[in-house]
Enzyme design. Structure first.
Site: not given
Ligand code: GLY
Length: 377
Positions: A100, A161
């Protein structure tokens, strides 16, 4: 049409209304924040919930301020954007722990660099891209998303993601980092998608052989269901990868995802939190997934050569933006502790962030409005 307050309002007027509100809201939100915290959501009592800077969403609030500055050119908002971005100065040193870093740095420092042209923001972005790329395995052909093993379940977990975090590599990495991003995206095309075009949330790899060990969900309804935000991340991620790489497979995948998801949307454009919920139409919507989709669809409309799809992308995105800008979704001035959008879903089955404001819903909503404006100039 549900959620559509005034279909006669021009998109210019709607955009202006939302960014004027954003100025008010984000000034309130910044004032309510302790120095070392980022906004997370609002609790049931209406109180602001904050998080540490290591939280995966810490780049979104600075990003929201930068996007608001981009539209309004308001110097006070710029000051707030600079202040909130600097909160992330120690990020790499403190938290080299997951993928992230892409979201965190690209939305904050990335927008700061784009909008100011000031090189003071560059070093962090380049360093962050290297930190992200160091998570790549040539054996699996992917970047590892999380270090933890999900309670013994995973050896090398990769979530859909993760496609979003590749933007940091494409924007700020050298050629070898861009190749890592492309390899990750190609491997994800191979392993993350079902024959019906929807995506799994998590694929776990054997780090010794690169074989796929399992495919499952973490935040969706079930392993075989189509979690709305995950699918929206995929749509955005492949659109972005084509924009930067011009590799045909990236565009085909983005188009496939759009063709898969568009028929699954309700009339007002905002997805239910999981496309396969048996409780539809009585289940919760996820405004964040709607905002991410809108932003991706507008960008895709500028890249696809399929004129039918292009028109559909723009039409649906406009509907999504109109719905999100309606009182059903948009805060009144002073409401929601300074967030813009209601009705997002973080992790429904875990009971975390259910039907609440979230910084990334605001971020992609504002980005989509700016994109819509630029394609309609
Ligand atoms: N990347 C975490 C979410 O979309 O909740």
């Amino acid at each position: 049409m549900a959620g559509c307050k005034d279909s006669n309002e021009s998109m210019e007027a709607l955009t202006d209304r939302v960014f004027t509100l954003a100025k008010t809201q984000y000034t309130i939100l910044a004032q309510g924040l302790p120095d070392d915290k980022t906004p997370r959501t609002v609790d049931e009592a209406g109180k602001l919930v904050t998080a540490d800077i290591g939280w995966w969403c810490s780049g979104f609030f600075p990003g929201n301020l930068w996007l608001t500055y981009e539209y309004t050119a308001d110097e006070k908002i710029k000051e707030l954007a600079i202040q909130q971005t600097h909160k992330l100065d120690s990020l790499i040193v403190k938290t080299k722990t997951d993928h992230d870093i892409g979201f965190q740095l690209n939305c904050s420092f990335g927008n700061a660099l784009r909008l100011t042209g000031d090189n003071q923001w560059s070093a962090m972005l380049q360093e962050g891209a290297k930190v992200l790329a160091a998570r790549f395995s040539p054996i699996t052909g992917t970047i590892r998303s999380w270090n933890h093993d999900g309670g013994g379940k995973w050896e090398f977990p990769v979530i859909i993601d993760n496609m979003m975090n590749l933007e940091l590599l494409m924007r700020f990495g050298d050629d070898s980092l861009k190749q890592i991003a492309l390899t990750h995206a190609r491997t994800t095309i191979k392993n993350h998608f079902r024959p019906d075009g929807t995506s799994y949330h998590l694929v776990d790899y054997d780090p010794e052989t690169g074989a796929v060990r399992l495919k499952q969900t973490v935040q969706g309804l079930s392993d075989e269901s189509a979690w709305a935000r995950g699918n929206a991340w995929g749509l955005y991620g492949y659109t972005m990868m084509y924009e930067f790489s011009k590799e045909a497979d990236m565009l085909s995948k983005a188009e496939d995802i759009a063709r898969t998801l568009l028929p699954k949307l309700p009339e007002d454009g905002i997805p239910f939190w999981d496309f396969d919920s048996p409780d539809i139409p009585n289940d919760l919507r996820d405004a964040s997934a709607g905002a991410i989709m809108a932003s991706a669809l507008i960008k895709l409309s500028t890249l696809t050569a399929d004129s039918g799809l292009k028109g559909q992308c723009l039409k649906v995105a406009e509907q999504q933006l109109r719905t999100l800008a309606s009182p059903e979704y948009l805060a009144a001035p002073g409401e929601l502790c300074g967030f813009l959008l209601k009705h997002s879903v973080g992790h429904k089955l875990a009971g975390s962030e259910v039907d609440v404001p979230l910084t990334y819903a605001d971020y992609y909503f504002l980005e989509a409005l700016l994109r819509f404006r630029s394609v309609n100039k």
